[in-house]
Design a protein around this motif. Structure first.
Motif, mmCIF file in Angstrom:
data_model
loop_
_atom_site.group_PDB
_atom_site.id
_atom_site.type_symbol
_atom_site.label_atom_id
_atom_site.label_comp_id
_atom_site.label_asym_id
_atom_site.label_seq_id
_atom_site.Cartn_x
_atom_site.Cartn_y
_atom_site.Cartn_z
ATOM 1 N N GLU A 186 7.043 11.943 -10.707
ATOM 2 C CA GLU A 186 6.668 13.349 -10.587
ATOM 3 C C GLU A 186 7.628 14.158 -9.711
ATOM 4 O O GLU A 186 7.556 15.392 -9.715
ATOM 5 C CB GLU A 186 5.239 13.450 -10.037
ATOM 6 C CG GLU A 186 4.185 12.871 -10.976
ATOM 7 C CD GLU A 186 2.785 12.934 -10.404
ATOM 8 O OE1 GLU A 186 2.569 13.722 -9.458
ATOM 9 O OE2 GLU A 186 1.904 12.196 -10.888
ATOM 10 N N THR B 79 1.023 5.566 -0.284
ATOM 11 C CA THR B 79 0.234 6.790 -0.192
ATOM 12 C C THR B 79 0.199 7.473 -1.561
ATOM 13 O O THR B 79 0.955 7.110 -2.486
ATOM 14 C CB THR B 79 0.848 7.747 0.835
ATOM 15 O OG1 THR B 79 2.129 8.193 0.346
ATOM 16 C CG2 THR B 79 1.016 7.075 2.196
ATOM 17 N N LYS B 80 -0.650 8.485 -1.693
ATOM 18 C CA LYS B 80 -0.722 9.222 -2.957
ATOM 19 C C LYS B 80 0.624 9.865 -3.297
ATOM 20 O O LYS B 80 1.059 9.860 -4.454
ATOM 21 C CB LYS B 80 -1.810 10.288 -2.880
ATOM 22 C CG LYS B 80 -3.231 9.732 -2.890
ATOM 23 C CD LYS B 80 -4.257 10.858 -2.875
ATOM 24 C CE LYS B 80 -5.682 10.290 -2.908
ATOM 25 N NZ LYS B 80 -6.704 11.372 -2.893
ATOM 26 N N GLU B 81 1.278 10.403 -2.274
ATOM 27 C CA GLU B 81 2.576 11.023 -2.524
ATOM 28 C C GLU B 81 3.600 9.987 -2.959
ATOM 29 O O GLU B 81 4.383 10.225 -3.898
ATOM 30 C CB GLU B 81 3.075 11.738 -1.257
ATOM 31 C CG GLU B 81 4.415 12.429 -1.461
ATOM 32 C CD GLU B 81 4.972 13.046 -0.188
ATOM 33 O OE1 GLU B 81 5.602 14.108 -0.278
ATOM 34 O OE2 GLU B 81 4.787 12.445 0.896
ATOM 35 N N GLU B 82 3.614 8.835 -2.301
ATOM 36 C CA GLU B 82 4.562 7.786 -2.670
ATOM 37 C C GLU B 82 4.321 7.293 -4.088
ATOM 38 O O GLU B 82 5.267 7.045 -4.849
ATOM 39 C CB GLU B 82 4.469 6.631 -1.658
ATOM 40 C CG GLU B 82 5.008 7.002 -0.282
ATOM 41 C CD GLU B 82 4.572 6.047 0.819
ATOM 42 O OE1 GLU B 82 5.021 6.230 1.964
ATOM 43 O OE2 GLU B 82 3.764 5.116 0.541
ATOM 44 N N GLN B 83 3.055 7.175 -4.463
ATOM 45 C CA GLN B 83 2.740 6.755 -5.826
ATOM 46 C C GLN B 83 3.188 7.806 -6.842
ATOM 47 O O GLN B 83 3.682 7.474 -7.924
ATOM 48 C CB GLN B 83 1.230 6.512 -5.967
ATOM 49 C CG GLN B 83 0.834 5.915 -7.319
ATOM 50 C CD GLN B 83 1.461 4.561 -7.572
ATOM 51 O OE1 GLN B 83 1.364 3.667 -6.746
ATOM 52 N NE2 GLN B 83 2.115 4.399 -8.730
ATOM 53 N N SER B 84 3.056 9.080 -6.478
ATOM 54 C CA SER B 84 3.519 10.157 -7.359
ATOM 55 C C SER B 84 5.023 10.097 -7.559
ATOM 56 O O SER B 84 5.531 10.333 -8.665
ATOM 57 C CB SER B 84 3.124 11.518 -6.779
ATOM 58 O OG SER B 84 1.723 11.659 -6.716
ATOM 59 N N ASP C 171 5.758 7.382 -9.884
ATOM 60 C CA ASP C 171 5.379 7.773 -11.254
ATOM 61 C C ASP C 171 6.342 8.786 -11.864
ATOM 62 O O ASP C 171 6.170 9.197 -13.022
ATOM 63 C CB ASP C 171 3.969 8.359 -11.258
ATOM 64 C CG ASP C 171 2.901 7.316 -10.931
ATOM 65 O OD1 ASP C 171 3.169 6.113 -11.110
ATOM 66 O OD2 ASP C 171 1.802 7.708 -10.476
ATOM 67 N N ASP D 273 0.842 -1.191 0.000
ATOM 68 C CA ASP D 273 0.000 0.000 0.000
ATOM 69 C C ASP D 273 0.881 1.246 0.000
ATOM 70 O O ASP D 273 1.684 1.452 0.917
ATOM 71 C CB ASP D 273 -0.894 0.010 1.238
ATOM 72 C CG ASP D 273 -1.926 -1.104 1.210
ATOM 73 O OD1 ASP D 273 -2.369 -1.445 0.100
ATOM 74 O OD2 ASP D 273 -2.268 -1.626 2.289
#
Length: 391
Positions: A14, A4-9, A12, A2
């Protein structure tokens, strides 16, 4: 895992190429070891600092990281390098090695890493707190902070620790989880209260239990004994954490009543000693693995004060950090009547095999690594006994 949104960014891309490469490695490791996610860290300690150990390939990797804009986001320190940056000629280092070693240190510095270059960063430079999650790659140092400080780290590799330092996070598995910090065996220790005996104790236990978590009874180690035990256990086995009854901060947290009890006494220490000692005479005496503390510097200077070095065919190196060396000028003056006090380096990661073939040490950690990494026959004894060789 799992994220977080920041980790996924970050994954990706970003937040730039450097951060992306870092999280890709951390996530890959996390998936291998079954981590549920990432955890924030407060510091990192990086291995892979000596040109001897990482070579040209490692140098190119670091250049790529710097060119990709990689920067650490948490306080980060560096392991010993292959030479004293100011006194490498005294270590018989060749110009090409010195040039590349300086380049490696500079590259780490460009990423924001403190180039203190010590295997004992917890001695006043990088000191975690109880319960902190960290990412440390030096086997003796991570065992010490897990055990004596109660910070939490796995036995990281050099690239993994660097990635965690850049990201400010590591994968949440292994010794980051309380349940995995429980003892696996009780060690009933009956040994003399000397530093060298504690090193032999670590050697014997590491050889017996491999990668378990020992719970010690019968000893009361201080910092110096703790670091030498940690170093020997990590080298002889793969011990990344231990508990000492009445000493380490988590010793009361687990029930050890049903665990196997292993006795370590004179016989086991003698067996460890015999296996390490393969040389009757030596060309180099190298002391300070892990790096000497101020207390050890004082003790060695006291042993040497008023004495003369009589054998000119044997070199002596004393290895410590620049921080400790600068704080002990009188001790350094006395010790350098016998040999150089070298900063930020270590005999194990220095190319000593180009000059020496028989080395003496008081460190069981070095006793394990000198034959394999440095092609040395080894004499492993207490410091006082080693110094008698040249008095």
């Amino acid at each position: 895992m799992d994220l977080t949104k920041e980790e996924q960014s970050i994954l990706d891309g970003e937040f730039g190429e450097g951060a992306q490469k870092a999280i890709e490695l951390i996530v890959a490791l996390g998936k291998i070891y079954g981590a549920d996610g990432l955890v924030d860290i407060t510091s990192a300690h990086l291995s892979g600092a000596s040109y001897k150990t990482i070579g040209d390939g490692g140098l190119l990797y670091l250049e790529d990281m710097v060119n990709g804009g990689a920067k650490v986001t948490v306080p980060s320190t560096l392991n010993p390098v292959g030479m004293d940056r100011k006194r490498w000629n005294e270590m018989h280092i060749k110009d090409d090695f010195a040039e590349k070693q300086i380049r490696i240190i500079d590259l780490y510095g460009k990423m924001g890493i403190q180039t203190t270059c010590s295997c004992t960063p917890y001695d006043g430079v990088n000191v975690p707190k109880l319960g902190d999650h960290v990412a440390w790659a030096e086997s003796s140092a991570l065992s010490y902070v897990n055990s004596f400080i109660g910070a939490r780290t796995n036995r990281e590799g050099g690239p993994g620790a660097l990635a965690a330092a850049i990201l400010g996070k590591t994968a949440n598995y292994g010794l980051h989880l309380k349940e995995n910090r429980a003892p696996t065996v009780v060690i009933d220790a009956d040994i003399p209260d000397t530093l060298f005996s504690h090193s032999l104790l670590g050697q014997a236990v590491g050889s017996v239990i491999g990668g378990g978590i020992p719970y010690y009874r019968g000893i009361k180690p201080g910092m110096e004994e703790g670091k030498t035990m940690a170093a020997a256990m990590a080298a002889a086995g793969a011990v990344a954490m231990f508990h000492v009854e009445g000493v380490t901060p988590e010793w009361k947290d687990f029930d050890v009543s049903e665990l196997e009890v292993v006795h370590i006494g004179k016989k086991e220490l003698d067996d460890a000693y015999d296996k390490l000692n393969t040389a009757d005479d030596v060309q180099l005496i190298a002391i300070g693995c892990p790096h000497l503390t101020e207390k050890e510097m004082h003790e060695i200077a006291s042993l040497l004060k008023g004495k003369k070095k009589r054998r000119t065919d044997v070199e002596i190196w004393f290895c410590t950090s620049e921080r400790v060396r600068s704080k002990c000028p009188e001790d350094v003056r006395i010790m350098e009547e016998f040999g150089p006090v070298l900063a930020d380096t270590c005999m194990v990661v220095s190319p000593i095999e180009g000059t020496f073939s028989r080395t003496a040490t008081n460190s069981c950690k070095a006793g394990n690594y000198l034959p394999t990494l440095c092609s040395q026959k080894v004499m492993c004894k207490d410091i006082a006994e080693l110094l008698k060789v040249v008095e």
